[in-house]
Design a protein around this motif. Structure first.
Motif, PDB file in Angstrom:
ATOM      1  N   ALA A  27       0.754  -1.229   0.154  1.00 52.77           N
ATOM      2  CA  ALA A  27      -0.024   0.062   0.026  1.00 52.77           C
ATOM      3  C   ALA A  27       1.074   1.262   0.096  1.00 52.77           C
ATOM      4  CB  ALA A  27      -1.091  -0.025   1.355  1.00 52.77           C
ATOM      5  N   SER A  28       2.020   1.200   1.007  1.00 51.45           N
ATOM      6  CA  SER A  28       2.920   2.268   0.690  1.00 51.45           C
ATOM      7  C   SER A  28       3.349   2.349  -0.638  1.00 51.45           C
ATOM      8  CB  SER A  28       3.919   2.171   1.877  1.00 51.45           C
ATOM      9  OG  SER A  28       4.910   3.197   1.728  1.00 51.45           O
ATOM     10  N   ALA A  29       3.961   1.378  -1.151  1.00 50.95           N
ATOM     11  CA  ALA A  29       4.712   1.479  -2.429  1.00 50.95           C
ATOM     12  C   ALA A  29       3.500   2.245  -3.548  1.00 50.95           C
ATOM     13  CB  ALA A  29       5.074   0.416  -2.962  1.00 50.95           C
ATOM     14  N   VAL A  30       2.260   1.579  -3.570  1.00 48.02           N
ATOM     15  CA  VAL A  30       1.006   2.177  -4.669  1.00 48.02           C
ATOM     16  C   VAL A  30       1.043   3.438  -4.184  1.00 48.02           C
ATOM     17  CG1 VAL A  30      -1.396   2.066  -4.913  1.00 48.02           C
ATOM     18  CG2 VAL A  30       0.183   0.069  -4.606  1.00 48.02           C
ATOM     19  N   GLY A  31       0.977   4.217  -2.900  1.00 50.81           N
ATOM     20  CA  GLY A  31       1.033   5.395  -2.632  1.00 50.81           C
ATOM     21  C   GLY A  31       1.915   6.351  -3.205  1.00 50.81           C
ATOM     22  N   ARG A  32       3.285   5.758  -2.973  1.00 55.01           N
ATOM     23  CA  ARG A  32       4.527   6.572  -3.485  1.00 55.01           C
ATOM     24  C   ARG A  32       4.295   6.661  -5.021  1.00 55.01           C
ATOM     25  NH1 ARG A  32       7.101   3.543   0.358  1.00 55.01           N
ATOM     26  NH2 ARG A  32       7.878   2.027  -0.921  1.00 55.01           N
ATOM     27  N   CYS A  33       3.796   5.578  -5.746  1.00 56.11           N
ATOM     28  CA  CYS A  33       3.643   5.526  -7.093  1.00 56.11           C
ATOM     29  C   CYS A  33       2.687   6.636  -7.353  1.00 56.11           C
ATOM     30  CB  CYS A  33       3.321   4.189  -7.557  1.00 56.11           C
ATOM     31  SG  CYS A  33       3.145   4.089  -9.425  1.00 56.11           S
ATOM     32  N   ALA A  34       1.413   6.489  -6.835  1.00 51.70           N
ATOM     33  CA  ALA A  34       0.475   7.520  -7.358  1.00 51.70           C
ATOM     34  C   ALA A  34       0.860   8.916  -7.102  1.00 51.70           C
ATOM     35  CB  ALA A  34      -0.826   7.251  -6.118  1.00 51.70           C
ATOM     36  N   GLY A  35       1.633   9.059  -6.013  1.00 47.24           N
ATOM     37  CA  GLY A  35       2.177  10.370  -5.746  1.00 47.24           C
ATOM     38  C   GLY A  35       3.042  10.899  -6.960  1.00 47.24           C
ATOM     39  N   GLY A  36       3.949   9.897  -7.482  1.00 46.42           N
ATOM     40  CA  GLY A  36       4.728  10.373  -8.380  1.00 46.42           C
ATOM     41  C   GLY A  36       4.020  10.614  -9.941  1.00 46.42           C
ATOM     42  N   VAL A  37       2.702   9.573  -9.928  1.00 47.58           N
ATOM     43  CA  VAL A  37       2.370  10.033 -11.283  1.00 47.58           C
ATOM     44  C   VAL A  37       1.336  11.451 -11.303  1.00 47.58           C
ATOM     45  CG1 VAL A  37       0.028   9.334 -12.564  1.00 47.58           C
ATOM     46  CG2 VAL A  37       1.778   7.717 -11.765  1.00 47.58           C
ATOM     47  N   ALA A  38       0.852  11.807  -9.948  1.00 45.37           N
ATOM     48  CA  ALA A  38       0.286  13.031  -9.856  1.00 45.37           C
ATOM     49  C   ALA A  38       1.389  14.187 -10.212  1.00 45.37           C
ATOM     50  CB  ALA A  38      -0.373  13.053  -8.425  1.00 45.37           C
ATOM     51  N   THR A  39       2.482  13.831  -9.596  1.00 47.12           N
ATOM     52  CA  THR A  39       3.422  15.159  -9.711  1.00 47.12           C
ATOM     53  C   THR A  39       4.015  15.097 -11.270  1.00 47.12           C
ATOM     54  OG1 THR A  39       4.377  14.548  -7.405  1.00 47.12           O
ATOM     55  CG2 THR A  39       5.862  15.503  -9.123  1.00 47.12           C
ATOM     56  N   ALA A  40       4.065  13.945 -11.832  1.00 44.77           N
ATOM     57  CA  ALA A  40       4.380  14.114 -13.362  1.00 44.77           C
ATOM     58  C   ALA A  40       3.242  14.541 -14.249  1.00 44.77           C
ATOM     59  CB  ALA A  40       4.612  12.607 -13.906  1.00 44.77           C
ATOM     60  N   ALA A  41       1.869  14.302 -13.598  1.00 45.04           N
ATOM     61  CA  ALA A  41       0.955  14.908 -14.422  1.00 45.04           C
ATOM     62  C   ALA A  41       0.735  16.501 -14.112  1.00 45.04           C
ATOM     63  CB  ALA A  41      -0.348  14.248 -13.747  1.00 45.04           C
ATOM     64  N   ARG A  42       1.139  16.837 -13.172  1.00 42.16           N
ATOM     65  CA  ARG A  42       1.044  18.314 -12.867  1.00 42.16           C
ATOM     66  C   ARG A  42       2.212  19.095 -13.447  1.00 42.16           C
ATOM     67  NH1 ARG A  42      -0.076  16.727  -7.312  1.00 42.16           N
ATOM     68  NH2 ARG A  42       2.175  16.738  -6.924  1.00 42.16           N
ATOM     69  N   ALA A  43       3.340  18.201 -13.579  1.00 43.19           N
ATOM     70  CA  ALA A  43       4.339  18.701 -14.530  1.00 43.19           C
ATOM     71  C   ALA A  43       4.049  18.854 -15.988  1.00 43.19           C
ATOM     72  CB  ALA A  43       5.674  17.983 -14.107  1.00 43.19           C
ATOM     73  N   GLY A  44       3.291  17.852 -16.354  1.00 40.11           N
ATOM     74  CA  GLY A  44       2.835  17.786 -17.624  1.00 40.11           C
ATOM     75  C   GLY A  44       1.978  18.819 -18.090  1.00 40.11           C
ATOM     76  N   ALA A  45       1.072  19.246 -17.073  1.00 42.61           N
ATOM     77  CA  ALA A  45       0.199  20.456 -17.158  1.00 42.61           C
ATOM     78  C   ALA A  45       0.636  21.668 -17.455  1.00 42.61           C
ATOM     79  CB  ALA A  45      -1.104  20.105 -16.116  1.00 42.61           C
ATOM     80  N   ASP A  46       1.742  21.785 -16.364  1.00 42.10           N
ATOM     81  CA  ASP A  46       2.416  22.918 -16.288  1.00 42.10           C
ATOM     82  C   ASP A  46       3.070  23.167 -17.673  1.00 42.10           C
ATOM     83  OD1 ASP A  46       1.480  23.538 -13.825  1.00 42.10           O
ATOM     84  OD2 ASP A  46       3.454  22.771 -12.767  1.00 42.10           O
ATOM     85  N   GLY A  47       3.704  22.317 -18.146  1.00 40.90           N
ATOM     86  CA  GLY A  47       4.307  22.310 -19.448  1.00 40.90           C
ATOM     87  C   GLY A  47       3.398  22.720 -20.534  1.00 40.90           C
ATOM     88  N   ALA A  48       2.262  22.112 -20.729  1.00 48.51           N
ATOM     89  CA  ALA A  48       1.316  22.218 -21.559  1.00 48.51           C
ATOM     90  C   ALA A  48       0.835  23.712 -21.544  1.00 48.51           C
ATOM     91  CB  ALA A  48       0.235  21.345 -21.619  1.00 48.51           C
ATOM     92  N   THR A  49       0.568  24.128 -20.507  1.00 51.60           N
ATOM     93  CA  THR A  49       0.328  25.512 -20.157  1.00 51.60           C
ATOM     94  C   THR A  49       1.367  26.463 -20.621  1.00 51.60           C
ATOM     95  OG1 THR A  49      -1.181  24.978 -18.456  1.00 51.60           O
ATOM     96  CG2 THR A  49      -0.347  27.318 -18.548  1.00 51.60           C
ATOM     97  N   SER A  50       2.418  26.342 -20.401  1.00 48.65           N
ATOM     98  CA  SER A  50       3.766  27.154 -20.769  1.00 48.65           C
ATOM     99  C   SER A  50       3.880  27.125 -22.465  1.00 48.65           C
ATOM    100  CB  SER A  50       4.924  26.433 -20.306  1.00 48.65           C
ATOM    101  OG  SER A  50       5.972  27.250 -20.667  1.00 48.65           O
ATOM    102  N   LEU A  51       3.577  25.889 -22.972  1.00 50.61           N
ATOM    103  CA  LEU A  51       3.704  25.840 -24.466  1.00 50.61           C
ATOM    104  C   LEU A  51       2.728  26.512 -25.197  1.00 50.61           C
ATOM    105  CD1 LEU A  51       5.092  24.566 -26.660  1.00 50.61           C
ATOM    106  CD2 LEU A  51       3.855  22.414 -26.656  1.00 50.61           C
ATOM    107  N   ALA A  52       1.145  26.386 -24.444  1.00 51.82           N
ATOM    108  CA  ALA A  52       0.257  27.120 -25.036  1.00 51.82           C
ATOM    109  C   ALA A  52       0.512  28.686 -24.974  1.00 51.82           C
ATOM    110  CB  ALA A  52      -1.096  26.989 -24.277  1.00 51.82           C
ATOM    111  N   ASP A  53       0.973  29.220 -23.709  1.00 55.42           N
ATOM    112  CA  ASP A  53       1.250  30.312 -23.654  1.00 55.42           C
ATOM    113  C   ASP A  53       2.262  30.890 -24.761  1.00 55.42           C
ATOM    114  OD1 ASP A  53      -0.311  30.589 -21.547  1.00 55.42           O
ATOM    115  OD2 ASP A  53       1.220  30.516 -20.087  1.00 55.42           O
TER     116      ASP A  53
END
Length: 522
Positions: free
Chosen positions: A479-505
């Protein structure tokens, strides 16, 4: 209803008897009636406290193993063990107590065989022993008794540790108290065990001018309880764990000088946990030095009342359920005497019948021999009459010889009959002895088999508990490993969203620049 509780002690050393006497008296103070059993070295203390006890066949594994060999154990102790178990079975069936409280594993086997509710008081757990044979024996009787007993009381002076048996009830040290004596205070009490001698140490301490009470001396008469003497001393010197517990309850500093393997293990644990109030001295000179500079006084309550209260409360709580249960216990049918492998059969009638058949056969053979001899005599006489040529004297001689032969044969047959009767009686005696031995060993085997089943059940349960704990730990890690994995995915998603926003700008900025550039060129 007043419960009747059987209290049985192990026969090796007197300390087992004094511990169980302490609990027996506490049970009586709680309103119970007690019956004692055990025998061995502790019987004198039982008598000094005003009790009579049943004495089953004694055993002494310490003497035959630590002072002998495995061969001696199998030649002496094992046969006596079978007798001790069957003696206890007979005693429990005769007295029919409401429960058995014991520190004797053979009494525990008998309780399991007779369906008597069992409570165990035991301190010699497997971790105390380094010898593989002794550790294996301690493992068996600890796991078996823990599985078979309603409660397993573990009296200690050391703190909780990972070496304690799982699931036991830890209680304070148990000591047999008594009335104060008239001697008054003294410097040192020296208490040898059944397997140690401390006379020389006592002599040295006396030569140093100390007032010494030597319990092992010829001048010492056994008293109902040593605790008052130990309580009024400045320090106590001992070998066995019973006196260690006495000193703990009395609040008297104690110097432990071990003699047996078990006593040495107790000393190791006292040193390992640095238990207040005790010091271990391996050599006599170390004992003398420790007495001159004793440790601080220990402080423990007496666990006898704790155990008695727990047993009586448990019996009271279970009484309504057991009143409606079958004779074999809740949900278990009772076992009839006829179904028991050790039940006494009516072998007297069978033996008498066998003896009668043997005697009848012998009498028939004698009768047939006499008849045959008479027939021979008659034929001879007829031959004499038909053969007139033979002289009358010769005929009489032959007839007389035949008669004498018949008498001799008849006498021989009577001797055979008498010998057959004696042999039949001897065989009958051996059959009875063999039958008794077979019943005794069958009962002991059944009790030991039940103990092995309880031991196996206890081992399986312990492994199941460890497996469940391991699985729970593994699930938590996943469960702890899954949580860490989910956190990593969320962080990557946020980074991707920020990158997309920056590219759109940037794209929007570029589009605006191009738009401004087109009119200016026109």
């Amino acid at each position: 209803m007043t419960p009747e509780i059987a209290v049985a002690h192990y026969p090796e050393g007197a300390g087992h008897a004094t511990r169980m006497l302490a609990v027996a008296k506490a049970l009586e103070r709680g309103g119970a009636t007690v019956r004692l059993a055990g025998g061995g070295a502790g019987t004198v203390f039982v008598e000094r406290n005003g009790y009579e006890e049943y004495e089953p066949t004694p055993v002494d594994y310490i003497d035959t193993y630590q002072g002998g060999s495995l061969r001696q154990v199998f030649a002496e102790s094992v046969p006596k063990t079978a007798s001790r178990v069957t003696d206890y079975i007979a005693w429990l069936r005769e007295t029919e107590p409401d429960a058995l409280l014991t520190d004797d594993m053979f009494a525990a086997m008998a309780a399991l065989r007779t369906d008597v509710p069992l409570y165990v008081l035991k301190h010699d757990v497997p971790a105390l022993y380094d010898d593989r044979v002794e550790r294996a024996g301690a493992t068996f009787h600890t796991v078996f008794q823990h599985a078979a007993a309603r409660d397993f009381f573990y009296p200690t002076v050391w703190p909780l540790s990972a070496s304690d048996p799982e699931g036991v009830t830890r209680v304070p040290p148990v000591a047999l108290d008594g009335d104060a004596h008239e001697r008054g205070s003294h410097d040192v009490v020296v208490v040898p065990s059944h397997y140690s001698e401390l006379d020389r140490i006592a002599d040295v301490l006396e030569r140093q001018g100390l007032d010494v009470v030597d319990v092992g001396s010829d001048e010492w008469d056994a008293v109902p309880s040593l605790l008052p003497y130990i309580r009024q001393a400045d320090v106590v010197v001992c070998s066995g764990y019973s006196t260690v517990m006495d000193a703990a309850v009395a609040g008297t500093p104690c110097v432990v000088h071990p003699a047996t393997d078990e006593q040495a293990a107790v000393g190791d644990w006292i040193e390992r946990f640095d238990v207040d109030g005790f010091t271990v001295a391996e050599e006599p000179l170390d004992v003398v030095e420790a007495v001159a500079s004793p440790p601080d006084a220990p402080a423990f309550e007496n666990g006898a009342a704790v155990i008695a209260d727990a047993v009586l409360d448990d019996l009271a709580e279970r009484a309504p359920d057991e009143a409606t249960a079958g004779p074999g216990g809740p949900g278990e049918p009772g076992e009839s005497d006829a179904a028991r492998p050790d039940a006494a059969g009516d072998d007297g009638g069978a033996t008498a019948a066998a003896t009668g058949r043997i005697a009848a056969t012998a009498r028939g053979a004698a009768d047939r021999a006499v008849a045959a001899t008479a027939a021979v005599g008659t034929a001879l006489r007829a031959s004499v009459l038909r053969g007139r040529r033979y002289a009358a004297a010769a005929g009489r001689t032959i007839a007389s010889g035949a008669t004498a032969l018949a008498r001799r044969i008849a006498a021989a047959c009577r001797r055979v009959l008498a010998a057959a009767g004696s042999a039949a009686a001897a065989v009958a005696g051996r059959i009875r002895a063999t039958g008794a031995g077979c019943r005794r060993y069958a009962a002991a085997t059944a009790a030991v088999s039940a103990a092995v089943v309880a031991f196996t059940r206890g081992t399986v349960r312990a492994r199941a508990r460890r497996t469940r704990r391991g699985l729970a730990g593994g699930a938590s890690a996943v469960a702890s490993a899954v949580g860490r994995c989910a956190g990593g995915v969320a962080t990557a998603a946020r980074a991707g969203a920020d990158g997309a926003t920056s590219l759109a700008d940037r794209a929007a900025s570029l589009g605006a620049g191009l738009k401004r550039a087109v009119p200016s060129s026109e």
